[in-house]
Design a protein around this motif. Structure first.
Motif, PDB file in Angstrom:
ATOM      1  N   TRP A 187      22.663  16.461  -8.361  1.00  0.00           N
ATOM      2  CA  TRP A 187      22.790  16.015  -6.882  1.00  0.00           C
ATOM      3  C   TRP A 187      24.288  16.420  -6.420  1.00  0.00           C
ATOM      4  O   TRP A 187      25.108  15.880  -7.357  1.00  0.00           O
ATOM      5  CB  TRP A 187      22.600  14.667  -6.769  1.00  0.00           C
ATOM      6  CG  TRP A 187      20.907  14.455  -6.706  1.00  0.00           C
ATOM      7  CD1 TRP A 187      20.109  14.544  -7.742  1.00  0.00           C
ATOM      8  CD2 TRP A 187      20.082  14.628  -5.458  1.00  0.00           C
ATOM      9  NE1 TRP A 187      18.767  14.526  -7.478  1.00  0.00           N
ATOM     10  CE2 TRP A 187      18.748  14.407  -6.313  1.00  0.00           C
ATOM     11  CE3 TRP A 187      20.261  14.481  -4.125  1.00  0.00           C
ATOM     12  CZ2 TRP A 187      17.495  14.369  -5.102  1.00  0.00           C
ATOM     13  CZ3 TRP A 187      19.082  14.802  -3.154  1.00  0.00           C
ATOM     14  CH2 TRP A 187      18.027  14.454  -3.770  1.00  0.00           C
ATOM     15  N   ILE A 188      24.383  16.958  -5.307  1.00  0.00           N
ATOM     16  CA  ILE A 188      25.641  16.761  -4.419  1.00  0.00           C
ATOM     17  C   ILE A 188      25.655  15.965  -3.217  1.00  0.00           C
ATOM     18  O   ILE A 188      24.549  16.259  -2.552  1.00  0.00           O
ATOM     19  CB  ILE A 188      26.370  18.075  -4.179  1.00  0.00           C
ATOM     20  CG1 ILE A 188      26.263  19.162  -5.359  1.00  0.00           C
ATOM     21  CG2 ILE A 188      27.453  18.283  -3.478  1.00  0.00           C
ATOM     22  CD1 ILE A 188      26.565  20.766  -4.952  1.00  0.00           C
ATOM     23  N   LEU A 189      26.403  14.886  -2.704  1.00  0.00           N
ATOM     24  CA  LEU A 189      26.233  14.114  -1.683  1.00  0.00           C
ATOM     25  C   LEU A 189      27.572  14.163  -1.211  1.00  0.00           C
ATOM     26  O   LEU A 189      28.814  14.547  -1.546  1.00  0.00           O
ATOM     27  CB  LEU A 189      25.961  12.729  -2.048  1.00  0.00           C
ATOM     28  CG  LEU A 189      24.385  12.707  -2.437  1.00  0.00           C
ATOM     29  CD1 LEU A 189      24.249  11.023  -2.699  1.00  0.00           C
ATOM     30  CD2 LEU A 189      23.398  13.194  -1.701  1.00  0.00           C
ATOM     31  N   ARG A 190      27.743  13.653   0.217  1.00  0.00           N
ATOM     32  CA  ARG A 190      28.967  13.626   0.967  1.00  0.00           C
ATOM     33  C   ARG A 190      29.489  12.474   0.304  1.00  0.00           C
ATOM     34  O   ARG A 190      29.114  11.449  -0.405  1.00  0.00           O
ATOM     35  CB  ARG A 190      28.524  13.420   2.494  1.00  0.00           C
ATOM     36  CG  ARG A 190      28.142  14.566   3.171  1.00  0.00           C
ATOM     37  CD  ARG A 190      29.361  15.357   3.640  1.00  0.00           C
ATOM     38  NE  ARG A 190      30.379  14.433   4.369  1.00  0.00           N
ATOM     39  CZ  ARG A 190      30.074  14.195   5.779  1.00  0.00           C
ATOM     40  NH1 ARG A 190      29.339  14.549   6.342  1.00  0.00           N
ATOM     41  NH2 ARG A 190      31.033  13.183   6.075  1.00  0.00           N
ATOM     42  N   GLU A 191      30.963  12.116   0.892  1.00  0.00           N
ATOM     43  CA  GLU A 191      31.793  11.261   0.173  1.00  0.00           C
ATOM     44  C   GLU A 191      31.380   9.655   0.647  1.00  0.00           C
ATOM     45  O   GLU A 191      30.533   9.822   1.670  1.00  0.00           O
ATOM     46  CB  GLU A 191      33.331  11.351   0.594  1.00  0.00           C
ATOM     47  CG  GLU A 191      33.624  11.118   2.231  1.00  0.00           C
ATOM     48  CD  GLU A 191      33.152  11.781   3.061  1.00  0.00           C
ATOM     49  OE1 GLU A 191      33.329  11.610   4.212  1.00  0.00           O
ATOM     50  OE2 GLU A 191      32.136  12.908   2.786  1.00  0.00           O
ATOM     51  N   LYS A 192      31.630   8.815   0.012  1.00  0.00           N
ATOM     52  CA  LYS A 192      31.484   7.448   0.263  1.00  0.00           C
ATOM     53  C   LYS A 192      32.142   7.266   1.968  1.00  0.00           C
ATOM     54  O   LYS A 192      33.275   7.801   2.065  1.00  0.00           O
ATOM     55  CB  LYS A 192      32.235   6.369  -0.532  1.00  0.00           C
ATOM     56  CG  LYS A 192      31.568   6.362  -1.947  1.00  0.00           C
ATOM     57  CD  LYS A 192      32.038   5.337  -2.937  1.00  0.00           C
ATOM     58  CE  LYS A 192      31.795   5.384  -4.032  1.00  0.00           C
ATOM     59  NZ  LYS A 192      32.395   4.524  -5.061  1.00  0.00           N
ATOM     60  N   TYR A 233      21.717  22.957  -8.264  1.00  0.00           N
ATOM     61  CA  TYR A 233      22.095  21.743  -6.972  1.00  0.00           C
ATOM     62  C   TYR A 233      21.328  21.544  -6.247  1.00  0.00           C
ATOM     63  O   TYR A 233      20.293  22.214  -5.806  1.00  0.00           O
ATOM     64  CB  TYR A 233      23.595  22.143  -6.617  1.00  0.00           C
ATOM     65  CG  TYR A 233      24.770  22.437  -7.403  1.00  0.00           C
ATOM     66  CD1 TYR A 233      24.879  21.322  -8.297  1.00  0.00           C
ATOM     67  CD2 TYR A 233      25.390  23.590  -7.418  1.00  0.00           C
ATOM     68  CE1 TYR A 233      26.143  21.357  -9.053  1.00  0.00           C
ATOM     69  CE2 TYR A 233      26.430  23.419  -8.290  1.00  0.00           C
ATOM     70  CZ  TYR A 233      26.830  22.526  -9.088  1.00  0.00           C
ATOM     71  OH  TYR A 233      27.917  22.524  -9.723  1.00  0.00           O
ATOM     72  N   ILE A 234      21.132  20.217  -5.772  1.00  0.00           N
ATOM     73  CA  ILE A 234      20.266  19.608  -4.737  1.00  0.00           C
ATOM     74  C   ILE A 234      21.053  18.851  -3.914  1.00  0.00           C
ATOM     75  O   ILE A 234      21.930  18.298  -4.341  1.00  0.00           O
ATOM     76  CB  ILE A 234      18.909  19.121  -5.504  1.00  0.00           C
ATOM     77  CG1 ILE A 234      17.971  18.861  -4.437  1.00  0.00           C
ATOM     78  CG2 ILE A 234      19.500  17.904  -6.175  1.00  0.00           C
ATOM     79  CD1 ILE A 234      16.444  18.324  -5.206  1.00  0.00           C
ATOM     80  N   SER A 235      20.583  18.525  -2.625  1.00  0.00           N
ATOM     81  CA  SER A 235      21.419  17.549  -1.969  1.00  0.00           C
ATOM     82  C   SER A 235      20.452  16.980  -0.742  1.00  0.00           C
ATOM     83  O   SER A 235      19.338  17.799  -0.639  1.00  0.00           O
ATOM     84  CB  SER A 235      22.551  18.438  -1.144  1.00  0.00           C
ATOM     85  OG  SER A 235      23.449  17.531  -0.394  1.00  0.00           O
ATOM     86  N   CYS A 236      20.933  16.141   0.018  1.00  0.00           N
ATOM     87  CA  CYS A 236      20.049  15.789   1.429  1.00  0.00           C
ATOM     88  C   CYS A 236      21.123  15.772   2.430  1.00  0.00           C
ATOM     89  O   CYS A 236      22.214  15.183   2.304  1.00  0.00           O
ATOM     90  CB  CYS A 236      19.811  14.222   1.027  1.00  0.00           C
ATOM     91  SG  CYS A 236      18.944  13.483   2.484  1.00  0.00           S
ATOM     92  N   LEU A 237      20.804  16.792   3.555  1.00  0.00           N
ATOM     93  CA  LEU A 237      21.553  16.953   4.598  1.00  0.00           C
ATOM     94  C   LEU A 237      21.067  16.878   5.762  1.00  0.00           C
ATOM     95  O   LEU A 237      19.620  17.039   5.886  1.00  0.00           O
ATOM     96  CB  LEU A 237      22.201  18.373   4.372  1.00  0.00           C
ATOM     97  CG  LEU A 237      23.101  18.695   3.177  1.00  0.00           C
ATOM     98  CD1 LEU A 237      23.629  20.185   3.064  1.00  0.00           C
ATOM     99  CD2 LEU A 237      24.445  18.003   3.248  1.00  0.00           C
TER     100      LEU A 237
END
Length: 291
Positions: A187-192, A233-237
């Motif tokens: 998973w790749i996510l945005r920063e805190k 890779y996978i993400s939520c956007l």
């Protein structure tokens, strides 16, 4: 300190034949005008007029003061008229969270400045938490954010809803799944501090602790690049941010069973600040574009 009205009366009296003429022009009593001139002399600690019969005549200090103050008065009066007659001039400082800055603000700002060329808009981009802090401290006049905040000094106005979706460049993963079936993916996510990240993690609790988070990036565009380059890779956007890639077949939506990730777009203002007419109009413009 003397007032603009005192200067205006001083100039008028210095050029009029009698106080009666000035009183008729300003619809004031002669005594009120005399009192205003006396206050001006007291503030300057100078006598400006000498009384000759029924007339007030400038003395040498009065003539000097008239010469110095008249050009300044003309400029100030022109400035006052400019501000009162044209409210659509000036500078607006806007803060926008990264998603709204990239995918909503360009149309909002461009169309507004095209309508009002005398207005300049300064855009500051940061994550939701930082934009809220800028509004709280007065660094920006208003903010457009994703998600929600909890600050007692900031007023929040929901203006639209937004959907987040799980995406990947691996077409084989697009069959609907439960979230626990894909937690072990990369998973790749945005920063805190990102609104996108907080909405997603809050929705999958308590399973968020099992998420295999391998990368945290500050920009959605960077995440999309990683997704397109590597199918692992996978993400939520935000759906709005990947609309083009979905249409072109570069990314694919992975539906999650029994879960829907939604959040709001909100305008935020400092509760202690009063919106100017320009800000009120810009606020109305944003609502018109969004809705």
């Amino acid at each position: 300190m003397f007032s603009l009205r005192q200067i205006e009366l001083f100039i008028s009296v210095s050029k009029a034949n009698t106080l009666i003429d000035v009183a008729n022009t300003f619809k004031m009593s002669q005594s009120a005008i005399s009192m205003s001139l006396k206050e001006l002399e007291n503030n300057l600690d100078e006598k400006l007029f000498e009384r000759v019969g029924k007339k007030l005549v400038l003395n040498e200090r009065g003539r000097l003061f008239l010469k110095e103050v008249q050009p300044l008065f003309i400029q100030l009066k022109s400035l006052h008229q400019s501000f009162t007659q044209n409210h659509f001039r000036g500078e607006i400082n806007v803060g926008a969270s990264l998603t709204t800055a990239h995918y909503l603000m360009p149309q909002i700002i461009t169309s507004y400045m095209r309508t009002y060329p005398d207005v300049s808009i300064n855009l500051k981009m940061a994550n939701t938490e930082d934009i809220a802090s800028m509004v709280e401290t007065g660094t920006v006049d208003l903010g457009l954010i994703e998600g929600s905040i909890n600050l007692s000094t900031v007023r929040e106005e929901v203006i639209s809803s937004d959907e987040l979706i799980v995406v990947t460049s691996n077409k084989e993963l697009t069959k609907e799944k439960f979230i626990d079936q894909i937690l072990d993916k990369q998973w790749i996510l945005r920063e805190k501090g990102s609104g996108t990240r907080s909405v997603f993690l809050n929705q999958i609790k308590p399973l968020d602790k099992e998420l295999n988070l391998v990368l945290e990036l500050e920009h959605t565009e960077a995440i999309k690049t990683f997704l397109i380059l590597d199918k692992d890779y996978i993400s939520c956007l935000p759906r709005i941010s990947v609309a083009t890639e979905l249409k072109e077949g570069k990314l694919f939506h992975l539906p999650i069973k029994n879960l829907r990730f939604t959040r709001d777009f909100s305008l935020i203002f400092n509760k202690k600040r009063t919106l100017t007419l320009l800000m009120q109009d810009f606020h109305t413009h944003i609502l018109k574009i969004i809705k």
